[in-house]
Design an enzyme around this catalytic site. Structure first.
Site, short mmCIF file in Angstrom:
data_model
loop_
_atom_site.label_atom_id
_atom_site.label_comp_id
_atom_site.label_asym_id
_atom_site.label_seq_id
_atom_site.Cartn_x
_atom_site.Cartn_y
_atom_site.Cartn_z
N ASP A 1 0.92 -1.03 -0.01
CA ASP A 1 -0.15 0.03 0.07
C ASP A 1 0.82 1.29 -0.07
OD1 ASP A 1 0.89 -0.88 2.79
OD2 ASP A 1 -0.20 1.09 3.36
N GLU A 2 0.04 2.25 -0.35
CA GLU A 2 0.76 3.72 -0.33
C GLU A 2 2.27 3.78 -0.66
OE1 GLU A 2 -2.00 5.41 3.39
OE2 GLU A 2 -0.24 4.12 3.93
#
Length: 522
Positions: free
Chosen positions: A333-334
């Protein structure tokens, strides 16, 4: 998993009946006194009737050969409050508390289901697998007075109402996540949370073991990851890490309570602690400083560097050897500091490493922006269930664990007065967290794509077990019910009454729960 603040909490229409054989709550707005109305998660069928069983000084716990651990667990729960010896025996008999494995086949039980029969002569829990026996024990707990959870002898009586429960889970994956990277939690603190999860039939514990702020597990081939990368936490405190023996102890403790540990090493982003520990992992050969803030998206492993994949191989190899469960979570993620092309390349290199050590990839749903490996499971933490790449992956066969941040993120504030937590996904009160259907959540995707649910708890603002409990309870119970109970039992008005009955039990257990105003606490 942190995004630009967006408030998107949509309440589903309230169901009108409890259904599925569960006895209804009384019209007066309190839980009926049978005890079968108080069970969380709601079982498939709970039918009160007949004379009760009373646990007494002469009660024995009868178990099948090889299930002494579950019998001992039950005895350990009951002895402090009852004061009774409650011997555990493999001798057969028609009396006492009887745990029975049905070798005739899974039948109505499946891998985790059970049947509980209570009458004047005995309480019998029957299951096909040990997990079912353990889950039946948790239901037996809830049929007893809440004082049974006390650590000292109480007056009793210890009466199990007569009746029958037939039960099995809706979803195979019912998880809880704990971030031990932003703030480190000791072995004892994690064990305490495991015990609380077991009460509600959670079967996966996802441990977030690495992030920008700290690396929390010893890796023999890269020792500075833990000794240096684990030396700080959010706010600049001393941090900490688990030795491999500590981790093995947690895995075993969880397994004894029918929870499988899912270790997460987040990558290619959320890697500042690793990059600070070894300069050679950085594209420019320069190690950044340790980080103790809460910003995200600024770090990335060096995708073109071949050493990166030797590093990942070593980490996955060592953690896989310590982890009997099927999954290794690789984050994903991210990764804002990783280009899309590099992200796709990275995931294409790393997923086969996980498979090479006999494990299945679990990753945050951004993996659908690359190419999920065959069999990989994506964990959805978005706000709408409508992202095109998510829906495409679901229709192509990728299974999803649902953790929508505006429903199941336990670190979201209950309301604007909540001292702990964050609010980037909106305020998440108890009803918002509970009142939705996982089976229909992913838009234009088959219900079969939903593998289960998980309630994440991020620790940027949490430092103690009391903090964990305040944010987890009462919402964790609702997440457990979403994962376990049939959709037909889903009813907010009935649930809030069953939830209220959990309050005295949590008080006895010393759980620092939030007294949500929408629940009529007993």
């Amino acid at each position: 998993m942190r995004r630009t603040p967006v408030l998107a909490a949509v309440l589903l229409a309230l169901a009108t009946t409890l259904g599925a054989g569960v006895a209804p709550a009384s019209a007066a707005g309190t839980v009926a006194a049978t005890g079968y109305d108080r069970i969380v998660p709601a079982p498939v069928s709970a039918v009160p009737g007949g004379a009760p069983y009373e646990i007494a000084a002469g009660t024995v716990i009868r178990v099948p050969a090889g299930q002494e651990q579950t019998g001992g667990y039950l005895a350990g729960l009951l002895r402090p409050s009852t004061g009774y010896p409650l011997p555990v025996t493999a001798e057969s008999g028609a009396d006492g508390i009887r745990l029975v494995l049905d070798g005739a086949g899974s039948g109505p039980y499946g891998e985790e289901g059970y049947r509980l029969d209570a009458g004047p002569g005995a309480v019998t829990i029957t299951a096909y697998r040990p997990a079912g026996l353990f889950h039946g024990v948790q239901t037996l707990r809830q049929l007893l007075p809440s004082a049974v959870e006390a650590g000292t002898v109480q007056p009793g009586p210890w009466t199990v109402p007569g009746g029958t429960v037939t039960d099995r889970p809706r979803f195979a994956y019912r998880g809880a996540h704990l971030d031990v990277s932003r703030h480190f939690f000791s072995v004892a603190e994690v064990k305490r949370y495991i015990d609380q999860l077991a009460l509600y039939k959670i079967n996966y514990l996802h441990l977030h073991l690495s992030d920008d702020q700290g690396w929390r597990i010893a890796i023999d081939s890269w020792p500075r990851l833990a000794t240096y990368g684990g030396s700080k936490e959010v706010g600049g405190g001393p941090g900490g890490y688990y030795t491999q023996a500590d981790y093995t102890e947690l895995v075993g403790y969880a397994a004894d309570r029918q929870l499988t540990v899912v270790p997460e090493i987040d990558m290619p982003g959320h890697t500042n602690a690793a990059l600070a520990s070894y300069a050679e992992l950085n594209c420019d050969g320069r190690a950044p400083r340790l980080y103790t803030g809460i910003k995200v998206g600024f770090s990335s492993l060096c995708v073109p560097l071949e050493l990166t994949y030797s590093f990942v191989d070593d980490v996955v190899r060592e953690i896989a050897a310590l982890t009997p469960g099927p999954y290794i979570h690789i984050g994903g993620d991210e990764a804002s500091s990783t280009s899309h092309a590099d992200y796709v390349t990275f995931m294409g290199r790393v997923q086969p490493i996980v498979a090479a050590y006999g494990k299945t990839v679990l990753a945050w749903h951004q993996i659908t922006e690359a190419q999920p490996a065959a069999g990989a499971v994506a964990q959805y933490w978005g706000l709408s269930g409508s992202e095109p790449e998510v829906i495409a992956a679901a229709n192509a066969g990728t299974r999803f664990v649902l953790s929508p941040a505006n429903k199941l993120y336990l670190d979201m504030k209950y309301d604007r007065r909540t001292r702990l937590g964050q609010s980037w996904a909106g305020f998440v009160d108890v009803r918002t967290s509970y009142d939705w259907d996982p089976g229909g959540y992913l838009l234009d995707a088959p219900a079969s794509a939903v593998y289960g649910v998980e309630a994440p708890l991020w620790s940027e603002t949490l430092e103690t077990s009391a903090d964990i409990e305040y944010m987890a309870f009462p919402r964790l119970a609702g997440a457990a019910e979403l994962g376990w109970s049939p959709a037909a039992t889903h009813d907010w008005e009935a649930y809030r009454l069953r939830l209220a009955a959990q309050g005295p039990r949590w008080t006895q257990l010393g759980i620092n729960y939030y007294r949500a105003p929408e629940v009529p606490w007993e």
